[in-house]
Design a protein around this motif. Structure first.
Motif, mmCIF file in Angstrom:
data_model
loop_
_atom_site.group_PDB
_atom_site.id
_atom_site.type_symbol
_atom_site.label_atom_id
_atom_site.label_comp_id
_atom_site.label_asym_id
_atom_site.label_seq_id
_atom_site.Cartn_x
_atom_site.Cartn_y
_atom_site.Cartn_z
ATOM 1 N N CYS A 170 -0.359 -1.926 -11.624
ATOM 2 C CA CYS A 170 -1.083 -3.614 -11.560
ATOM 3 C C CYS A 170 0.003 -4.537 -11.077
ATOM 4 O O CYS A 170 1.163 -4.185 -10.674
ATOM 5 C CB CYS A 170 -1.365 -3.934 -12.872
ATOM 6 N N CYS A 213 3.366 -4.274 -12.828
ATOM 7 C CA CYS A 213 4.128 -3.183 -12.660
ATOM 8 C C CYS A 213 4.745 -3.134 -11.264
ATOM 9 O O CYS A 213 5.891 -2.815 -11.173
ATOM 10 C CB CYS A 213 3.329 -2.178 -12.948
ATOM 11 N N SER A 263 4.203 2.368 -14.805
ATOM 12 C CA SER A 263 2.699 2.143 -15.075
ATOM 13 C C SER A 263 2.716 1.407 -16.478
ATOM 14 O O SER A 263 3.502 1.363 -17.115
ATOM 15 C CB SER A 263 2.005 3.215 -15.268
ATOM 16 N N CYS A 264 1.489 0.809 -16.865
ATOM 17 C CA CYS A 264 1.360 0.288 -18.211
ATOM 18 C C CYS A 264 -0.067 0.890 -18.778
ATOM 19 O O CYS A 264 -0.785 1.637 -18.104
ATOM 20 C CB CYS A 264 1.588 -1.234 -18.100
ATOM 21 N N CYS A 283 -2.874 0.400 -16.062
ATOM 22 C CA CYS A 283 -2.771 0.674 -14.618
ATOM 23 C C CYS A 283 -1.919 1.921 -14.348
ATOM 24 O O CYS A 283 -1.562 2.779 -15.192
ATOM 25 C CB CYS A 283 -2.083 -0.513 -13.977
HETATM 26 ZN ZN LIG Z 1 0.709 -2.173 -15.212
#
Ligand SMILES: [Zn+2]
Ligand SMILES: [Zn+2]
Length: 667
Positions: A121, A124, A142-143, A146
């Motif tokens: 995303c 990130c 990443s999170c 995403c």
């Molecule tokens: Zn993310």
């Protein structure tokens, strides 16, 4: 700040309005969203938490609705910030806003916690390009909302203990983030350079391990420069091994079969001919594969009239692309391969990953279809009240904690189930006492009817995936109403020469005019589909349905060439079809005109048979399934001939074979 991979959102502009209106309680922002996927709505919720604003986020089947207290003084900053954190998405549509006394009361879609497999995303990505962050050039950034998550999953439920990351212990800074960073709250896959996955680069003589920020950056820098200078790079990406190269400066064979990786968005308009919808799809966080028309002379020289295109879709490919741009290139190319492929350099890491089949998207004006693949769409949660497990194309639908999830077979443990439905020909031993085998076309048709809530109503279907079937669903079963005449590609010339009077002369003339093609067609194995054989006949580089589609895309004329599709009883006759193509070939008709006409003729044929069947059974519901429909000339023709019947197609599943695992729930 690096913004090259960020795609600005125009959805929200114009939302900041004068708030001093009448005494109304709520400010409401709606954005169209055409998928049951939760990651965008969840990201908005997390961002609301981060900004400490009260916002109700409601996701329905076709939109995301945000309800704010109109007087909230944080509203304006929240909306402005939202534009920065929200990624562009294939599923996002237009936004609108209004004031209301009441909160909207609508049915929400079910919330599920399934691992995604999309690009990083905007937040990130910013971290990956921020030298002060712990994830500078860290490709596994990443999170919760995403990035590459599904790759690490070993089984459900999705938590760190059930991923291949379980042996990595998060560092203190990462642990803190699990509580403090709204986007990574309890994130199962949290990691950074300090505690995460190590990368190494090898050439024929040496090996370099990346241990800190500087090393990670250096590794991608060296890789980018090597490609620019004509070297090949084999890299383990989150989508499996890819061999990258500069198509203008390498001795790789069959460049036409590689995927064009656009390294910077600015290159799209220079090299490719695209409509806005195609541009938006390629840059969306889902990053699908798309076939588009070529524009610049250099790309035309490499790929011909159309090319399969990709914008960087995972951390590794993205960081590589960044360095490729620094080396002065707009694009490079890659082929999917395995870890043993020959290359000058290798970038590798030790963590085992599961990859998914990449997903192709087809766009025709405002219609967007998922053609084939697993990524983006799977895993997904579906509604089912049956105690049934379905299996097709290495995918399964299994009930976990009372939720039916479709995902790769490998991530499911064995479960108790009343019945098991397995696709005919699938290499799967269930050993279940109540096991049923089913046909692809039946499950495909049911998947469309189920998506459109038409199960139990009579319908006519067309299933076109290499071969063409006309189907009738009587409300209970799917029947192959007009099956194709079986096609066997061995002893082809015998079959063609006895087709009708004069056919033997055509075979003779053809042998004289195209001796090499004649020879090849004389030695075919029996199990090739009609499109492969047609592509060989026309001498296309890509000997498949794709090759014919690609060729058809370059035809800009009006059409009108009638290709024979049948001999008797209204059924499609493969041999008549091939004979017709050969006689046009002898008459010097251009390949692209012929390929275009092939689809046009199919469109006319389908357009003629379907209304007859509809009248016969008294139904106006028409269903289209199968990858072959993802073709501009066929699709356009079908819209013209069957448009009034509003044919139904898959929306949240591929129109190709991967829809069967879902459809089999309704057999
Ligand atoms: Zn993310
Ligand atoms: Zn860490």
């Amino acid at each position: 700040m690096h913004t090259s991979y960020l795609h600005g959102n125009k959805l929200l502009s114009g939302c900041i309005v004068n708030m001093k209106t009448r005494k109304i309680m709520y400010f409401i922002l709606e954005i169209a969203f055409s998928s049951p996927k939760n990651y965008i709505a969840n990201l908005i919720r997390a961002y609301g938490e981060q900004k400490q604003i009260e916002v109700d986020v409601l996701q329905t089947t076709d939109k995301i609705i945000m309800t704010f207290n109109k007087e909230d003084e944080k509203l304006e900053t929240f909306l402005l910030g939202l534009e920065d954190i929200l990624p562009a998405s294939l599923f996002l549509g237009k936004g609108k806003h209004y004031f209301s006394d009441n909160k909207p009361a609508l049915m929400p879609v079910s919330k599920s916690n399934l691992p995604v497999n999309i690009a990083p995303c905007p937040t990130c990505q910013k971290e990956m390009f921020d030298v002060s962050s712990r994830r500078y050039y860290y490709p596994f950034t990443s999170c919760n909302y995403c990035g590459s998550q599904h790759q690490f999953l070993t089984k459900y439920p999705y938590e760190r203990l059930h991923t291949t990351m379980k042996f990595l212990v998060p560092c203190e800074a990462c642990k803190n983030e699990l509580n403090l960073n709204a986007l990574r709250k309890d994130y199962p896959l949290i990691s950074c350079i300090e505690c995460g996955i190590g990368l190494r680069m090898l050439d024929k003589e040496s090996e370099h391990m990346a241990l800190n920020k500087g090393d990670y950056r250096k590794l991608f820098e060296v890789a980018g420069r090597a490609i620019a200078s004509g070297k090949t790079l084999l890299m383990k990406t989150m989508h499996g091994y890819r061999k990258f190269f500069n198509p203008n400066n390498s001795d790789i064979k069959h460049i036409g079969l590689s995927t064009l990786l656009m390294a910077r968005a600015e290159g799209f308009n220079t090299h490719l001919m695209m409509v806005e919808q195609e541009f938006n799809a390629l840059l969306s966080i889902e990053r699908p594969l798309l076939r588009v028309a070529t524009k610049s002379d250099e790309v035309k020289a490499l790929y011909g009239s159309s090319v399969l295109v990709k914008y960087p879709d995972d951390g590794l490919t993205m960081l590589l692309a960044k360095e490729v741009v620094t080396s002065g290139l707009d694009y490079i190319a890659y082929i999917e391969c395995d870890g043993n492929e020959e290359a000058d350099f290798l970038v590798d890491f030790d963590m085992p990953i599961n990859t998914q089949k990449d997903t192709k998207v087809f766009i025709n004006q405002d219609t967007k279809l998922f053609v084939s693949g697993e990524r983006i769409l799977y895993p997904t949660e579906v509604q089912s009240n049956k105690d049934r497990v379905t299996v097709a194309h290495d995918l399964a639908c299994v009930k976990i904690d009372n939720k039916s999830i479709v995902d790769s077979l490998g991530v499911f443990d064995s479960v108790d189930t009343q019945e098991l439905y397995v696709l005919e020909g699938e290499d799967f031993e269930g050993g279940h006492s109540n096991e049923h085998r089913f046909e692809q076309y039946k499950a495909s048709m049911m998947s469309v009817l189920a998506e459109h809530h038409k199960v139990g109503q009579k319908a006519i279907g067309v299933h076109f995936d290499g071969s063409l079937h006309f189907l009738y669903y009587n409300g209970k079963n799917v029947i192959d109403a007009v099956p194709p005449i079986p096609f066997e590609s061995d002893n082809l010339w015998d079959k063609i020469s006895t087709l009708r009077e004069g056919s033997d002369r055509l075979v003779e003339n053809y042998q004289k005019a195209y001796p090499e093609v004649w020879e090849r067609l004389d030695n075919l194995k029996g199990d090739m589909d009609i499109f492969e054989v047609t592509a060989i006949t026309l001498g296309l580089e890509d000997e498949s349905f794709e090759g014919i589609s690609a060729e058809a895309l370059s035809f800009l004329g009006k059409g009108g060439l009638q290709i024979d599709t049948r001999v008797k009883d209204n059924r499609f006759d493969n041999y008549a079809f091939l004979t017709s193509i050969m006689s046009y070939q002898l008459g010097d008709v251009e390949n692209n005109f012929m390929c275009y006409s092939i689809y046009e003729s199919f469109g006319d044929y389908i357009g003629e048979i379907v209304p007859q069947l509809c009248d016969k059974v008294g139904s106006n519901i028409v269903v289209l399934t199968g990858e072959t429909f993802a073709n501009q000339s066929l699709y356009g023709r079908i819209q013209r001939t069957l448009g009034q019947k509003n044919p139904l197609m898959n929306q949240n599943f591929p129109i190709g074979k991967e829809n069967a695992v879902y459809g089999a729930l309704y057999l």
